[in-house]
Design a protein around this motif. Structure first.
Motif, PDB file in Angstrom:
ATOM      1  N   UNK A 218      -9.441 -15.766   9.936  1.00  0.00           N
ATOM      2  CA  UNK A 218      -7.985 -15.877   9.886  1.00  0.00           C
ATOM      3  C   UNK A 218      -7.447 -15.870  11.317  1.00  0.00           C
ATOM      4  N   UNK A 219      -6.662 -16.898  11.666  1.00  0.00           N
ATOM      5  CA  UNK A 219      -6.154 -17.063  13.025  1.00  0.00           C
ATOM      6  C   UNK A 219      -4.652 -17.296  12.954  1.00  0.00           C
ATOM      7  N   UNK A 220      -3.923 -16.642  13.843  1.00  0.00           N
ATOM      8  CA  UNK A 220      -2.468 -16.816  13.944  1.00  0.00           C
ATOM      9  C   UNK A 220      -2.102 -16.940  15.412  1.00  0.00           C
ATOM     10  N   UNK A 221      -1.147 -17.836  15.722  1.00  0.00           N
ATOM     11  CA  UNK A 221      -0.666 -18.075  17.078  1.00  0.00           C
ATOM     12  C   UNK A 221       0.758 -17.580  17.210  1.00  0.00           C
ATOM     13  N   UNK A 222       1.057 -16.952  18.334  1.00  0.00           N
ATOM     14  CA  UNK A 222       2.438 -16.528  18.596  1.00  0.00           C
ATOM     15  C   UNK A 222       3.367 -17.729  18.601  1.00  0.00           C
ATOM     16  N   UNK A 223       4.616 -17.488  18.194  1.00  0.00           N
ATOM     17  CA  UNK A 223       5.685 -18.487  18.101  1.00  0.00           C
ATOM     18  C   UNK A 223       5.526 -19.416  16.911  1.00  0.00           C
ATOM     19  N   UNK A 224       4.420 -19.301  16.180  1.00  0.00           N
ATOM     20  CA  UNK A 224       4.195 -20.157  15.025  1.00  0.00           C
ATOM     21  C   UNK A 224       3.964 -19.293  13.793  1.00  0.00           C
ATOM     22  N   UNK A 225       4.744 -19.496  12.729  1.00  0.00           N
ATOM     23  CA  UNK A 225       4.513 -18.731  11.507  1.00  0.00           C
ATOM     24  C   UNK A 225       3.290 -19.248  10.756  1.00  0.00           C
ATOM     25  N   UNK A 226       2.820 -18.452   9.857  1.00  0.00           N
ATOM     26  CA  UNK A 226       1.678 -18.861   9.052  1.00  0.00           C
ATOM     27  C   UNK A 226       0.355 -18.469   9.680  1.00  0.00           C
ATOM     28  N   UNK A 227      -0.674 -18.532   8.853  1.00  0.00           N
ATOM     29  CA  UNK A 227      -2.029 -18.150   9.251  1.00  0.00           C
ATOM     30  C   UNK A 227      -2.956 -19.330   8.979  1.00  0.00           C
ATOM     31  N   UNK A 228      -3.847 -19.597   9.915  1.00  0.00           N
ATOM     32  CA  UNK A 228      -4.825 -20.674   9.779  1.00  0.00           C
ATOM     33  C   UNK A 228      -6.165 -20.104   9.346  1.00  0.00           C
ATOM     34  N   UNK A 229      -6.856 -20.847   8.489  1.00  0.00           N
ATOM     35  CA  UNK A 229      -8.209 -20.495   8.084  1.00  0.00           C
ATOM     36  C   UNK A 229      -9.183 -21.424   8.799  1.00  0.00           C
ATOM     37  N   UNK A 252      13.412 -32.806   9.872  1.00  0.00           N
ATOM     38  CA  UNK A 252      12.215 -32.391   9.121  1.00  0.00           C
ATOM     39  C   UNK A 252      11.436 -31.318   9.869  1.00  0.00           C
ATOM     40  N   UNK A 253      10.578 -30.593   9.159  1.00  0.00           N
ATOM     41  CA  UNK A 253       9.785 -29.552   9.823  1.00  0.00           C
ATOM     42  C   UNK A 253       8.930 -30.134  10.950  1.00  0.00           C
ATOM     43  N   UNK A 254       8.769 -29.347  11.998  1.00  0.00           N
ATOM     44  CA  UNK A 254       7.974 -29.758  13.149  1.00  0.00           C
ATOM     45  C   UNK A 254       6.514 -29.422  12.893  1.00  0.00           C
ATOM     46  N   UNK A 255       5.635 -30.391  13.087  1.00  0.00           N
ATOM     47  CA  UNK A 255       4.201 -30.201  12.885  1.00  0.00           C
ATOM     48  C   UNK A 255       3.480 -30.556  14.181  1.00  0.00           C
ATOM     49  N   UNK A 256       2.735 -29.602  14.718  1.00  0.00           N
ATOM     50  CA  UNK A 256       1.857 -29.834  15.854  1.00  0.00           C
ATOM     51  C   UNK A 256       0.450 -29.412  15.484  1.00  0.00           C
ATOM     52  N   UNK A 257      -0.463 -29.621  16.382  1.00  0.00           N
ATOM     53  CA  UNK A 257      -1.863 -29.355  16.084  1.00  0.00           C
ATOM     54  C   UNK A 257      -2.500 -28.497  17.160  1.00  0.00           C
ATOM     55  N   UNK A 308     -11.701 -27.157  36.899  1.00  0.00           N
ATOM     56  CA  UNK A 308     -11.095 -26.285  35.907  1.00  0.00           C
ATOM     57  C   UNK A 308     -10.171 -27.029  34.951  1.00  0.00           C
ATOM     58  N   UNK A 309      -9.804 -26.340  33.879  1.00  0.00           N
ATOM     59  CA  UNK A 309      -8.923 -26.888  32.844  1.00  0.00           C
ATOM     60  C   UNK A 309      -7.788 -25.897  32.613  1.00  0.00           C
ATOM     61  N   UNK A 310      -6.561 -26.411  32.599  1.00  0.00           N
ATOM     62  CA  UNK A 310      -5.383 -25.588  32.352  1.00  0.00           C
ATOM     63  C   UNK A 310      -4.736 -26.044  31.050  1.00  0.00           C
ATOM     64  N   UNK A 311      -4.810 -25.235  29.974  1.00  0.00           N
ATOM     65  CA  UNK A 311      -4.125 -25.607  28.734  1.00  0.00           C
ATOM     66  C   UNK A 311      -2.642 -25.272  28.821  1.00  0.00           C
ATOM     67  N   UNK A 312      -1.810 -26.163  28.312  1.00  0.00           N
ATOM     68  CA  UNK A 312      -0.376 -25.935  28.263  1.00  0.00           C
ATOM     69  C   UNK A 312      -0.005 -25.346  26.912  1.00  0.00           C
ATOM     70  N   UNK A 313       0.905 -24.360  26.872  1.00  0.00           N
ATOM     71  CA  UNK A 313       1.232 -23.688  25.607  1.00  0.00           C
ATOM     72  C   UNK A 313       1.745 -24.664  24.554  1.00  0.00           C
ATOM     73  N   UNK A 314       1.339 -24.413  23.310  1.00  0.00           N
ATOM     74  CA  UNK A 314       1.804 -25.213  22.172  1.00  0.00           C
ATOM     75  C   UNK A 314       3.096 -24.572  21.681  1.00  0.00           C
ATOM     76  N   UNK A 315       4.230 -25.131  22.070  1.00  0.00           N
ATOM     77  CA  UNK A 315       5.520 -24.533  21.747  1.00  0.00           C
ATOM     78  C   UNK A 315       6.134 -25.230  20.534  1.00  0.00           C
ATOM     79  N   UNK A 316       6.901 -24.478  19.721  1.00  0.00           N
ATOM     80  CA  UNK A 316       7.478 -25.047  18.492  1.00  0.00           C
ATOM     81  C   UNK A 316       8.742 -25.865  18.758  1.00  0.00           C
ATOM     82  N   UNK A 317       8.649 -26.899  19.558  1.00  0.00           N
ATOM     83  CA  UNK A 317       9.747 -27.838  19.762  1.00  0.00           C
ATOM     84  C   UNK A 317       9.143 -29.188  20.121  1.00  0.00           C
ATOM     85  N   UNK A 318       9.997 -30.202  20.199  1.00  0.00           N
ATOM     86  CA  UNK A 318       9.524 -31.573  20.369  1.00  0.00           C
ATOM     87  C   UNK A 318       9.528 -32.034  21.832  1.00  0.00           C
TER      88      UNK A 318
END
Length: 568
Positions: A218-229, A252-257, A308-318
């Protein structure tokens, strides 16, 4: 009473036992039958619970009959062998089902107990030896050897840490929570945890012919509701959807990955949670990267080491991100801002592009620093941005090389070892650049044009050969091979395909046909090319290219395969 007298009894006769010409032998007979049996080997060393292999047999029949000196043995069975593949959590057949019969004569008291053995089968014995199967067997054997002889364990068995079969890496740019029944353990960005939430090892489930039961995290990310399996016991890569509640104005609801990648590393499953927007540093220098969020005033500065690799935060906006950078070594100003492809509007459909960024030198008289920002757009919801140098110089000679790259925007000079490369940032892309080189024993070359605008490059104005002369005017012709790496980086490789190595133990003298003077022992290691192009020969894996020579050479610097000699 009158009558005749009773006659006396006859004399006793001795009876001899019968004597046989040979000794009696004991007759033995044994018969056994087994309907089915399955044997499973499990590696439980230091807390592991990993099935390895299984042996299954059906209709096993064993008959043994004869005497104590001569026995006849008959055996028949249906047998199959499976290996457990932890990458797909399944049993893979090593030996296909095979029915065979064995007949043998056994002489227990003889020097050679087995005098004759016959094996008969009604079908061909099929053994699977694919590349993946051989890799699985070799990996399993090496792991068992390390466990047995203790190469990977501490010196003291009391200090040995228990094996943890799972590992999670957070590369999302957000705080992640994970757990077995509920996400309770916190994992900050860039952190790695090793864990084992399934410590109870059920051997019957490990021996199941269908494979061990699946394991879900079970995985959950801050700023995003719900839990991923997330299934973490099977290797692979997938993208899981993150859904935000309805947006304002009836949108419509925002969907990211978020990208989930599970890999196997020495019996340990590693789960990497990766952002869909990442920055990759291929410039060869330590960079400082400033990141702005388009809809917010917040900004952050991140160090990005070479490779190196720098990941950018997955934020709940477009909206997307704006970035600027500068090298941390030296005094340079920040580059202009650059907008990364976003998830909405025109930015989401932004095609791939290559843009040059410039950092002005703060020191008076210093040259600017240039780099290329390259990406292929947002493909499948994932955008990978790379920072490349405008020019890459590679030394494919067998000796050290001194070089000088000179352009109207600056100069870059130094030494390159055999097999080394130099990533130059002193000139913008497609600007005229000249190259001057020198090796030991030869005079410096003339300045040769090695970079030019695209139109001039297509016209064939770039130098294809650099000539060096020694004190006797012997010529060393160095070929210059050009290539466009990643579709944007101008790469030039210096090649003298052949050289001579003296391993006779005696001084030798070489002279080129028609030349007045020859090469002696005091000459440099690289001489006039003879005819050996083993390093340039195309293979089934890659054609002749500078990009193919180095990334595939995991053993270090450039080496001469024919001579078995390594340089650098």
């Amino acid at each position: 009473l009158g009558g005749a007298a009773r006659p006396p009894p006859p004399p006793a006769v001795a009876v001899r036992p019968m004597q046989w010409p040979f000794a009696m032998a004991e007759h033995l007979s044994f018969a056994a039958q087994l309907d089915s049996a399955r044997f499973v080997a499990i590696n439980d060393y230091n807390g592991r619970a990993i099935p390895l292999a299984s042996l299954s047999t059906r209709s096993l029949s064993v008959v043994c009959s004869g005497t104590s000196e001569h026995l006849i043995l008959l055996c028949s069975a249906n047998t199959e062998v499976h290996l457990h593949n932890p990458r797909v959590v399944a049993w893979e057949p090593l030996l296909e089902p095979w029915h065979f019969r064995v007949m043998g004569e056994v002489h227990p008291l003889a020097d050679a107990p087995l005098s004759e053995v016959q094996i008969e089968a009604d079908q061909v014995c099929n053994i699977n030896l694919s590349v993946s199967m051989c890799q699985l067997v070799s990996t399993t054997v090496l792991t068992l050897i390390e466990d047995a002889i203790g190469l990977s364990k501490p010196q003291s068995s009391e200090e040995m840490e228990p094996f943890l079969p799972f590992q999670i890496v957070n590369e999302t740019g957000l705080v992640v929570h994970y757990g077995r029944a509920a996400p309770v353990t916190k994992l900050v960005p860039g952190e790695t945890h090793a864990f084992n939430l399934w410590s109870e090892a059920d051997r019957s489930s490990l021996c199941n012919p269908q494979g061990p039961p699946s394991k879900l995290l079970q995985v959950a990310l801050d700023l995003w509701p719900g839990v991923l399996e997330v299934r973490i016991d099977r290797t692979g890569k997938c993208a899981l959807d993150l859904e935000a509640p309805g947006q304002p104005d009836g949108a419509p609801p925002l969907v990211k990955q978020v990208v989930c990648e599970v890999s196997l590393q020495a019996d340990r499953k590693q789960l990497r949670l990766v952002s869909t927007s990442t920055l990759h540093n291929d410039s060869g220098e330590l960079l400082a990267v400033r990141v702005w969020h388009v809809q917010q005033d917040a900004e952050s500065v991140h160090p990005l080491p070479p490779g190196g690799v720098l990941p950018l935060p997955i934020r709940p906006n477009r909206s997307g991100y704006r970035i600027c950078l500068r090298p941390m070594d030296g005094e340079y100003d920040w580059s202009p801002q650059y907008l990364l492809p976003g998830d909405a509007g025109a930015a989401a459909n932004m095609p791939g592009a290559t843009v040059g960024l410039q950092c002005i030198a703060l020191r008076q008289g210093g040259s600017a620093w240039h780099c290329l920002v390259h990406h292929k757009g947002r493909q499948g919801g994932v955008c990978q941005v790379y920072f490349h140098p405008p020019i890459v110089l590679r030394n494919l000679l067998a000796c050290e090389l001194r070089f000088e790259l000179r352009g109207q925007h600056g100069v870059d000079a130094g030494w390159l070892s055999a097999g080394g490369d130099r990533r130059a940032h002193f000139s913008p892309p497609m600007a005229p650049v000249g190259l001057r080189v020198a090796v030991e024993g030869y005079s410096p070359s003339e300045v040769a044009l090695v970079a030019a605008p695209a139109a001039d490059t297509a016209a064939g104005v770039l130098c294809k050969e650099i000539q060096l002369f020694d004190g006797y005017r012997n010529l060393l012709a160095i070929a210059v091979h050009y290539e466009s790496l990643h579709g944007c980086v101008h790469s030039l490789s210096l090649i003298a395909p052949c050289w001579i190595a003296n391993r006779t133990g005696l001084p030798i003298l070489l002279r080129e046909s028609g030349a007045k003077h020859g090469f002696c022992g005091n000459e440099p290691a690289v001489v006039r090319e003879i005819v050996s192009e083993n390093q340039r020969r195309p293979t089934v894996f890659n054609d002749f290219s500078a990009d193919g020579l180095y990334p595939t050479d995991f053993h270090g610097p450039f080496s001469d395969e024919h001579m078995g000699r390594r340089y650098g």
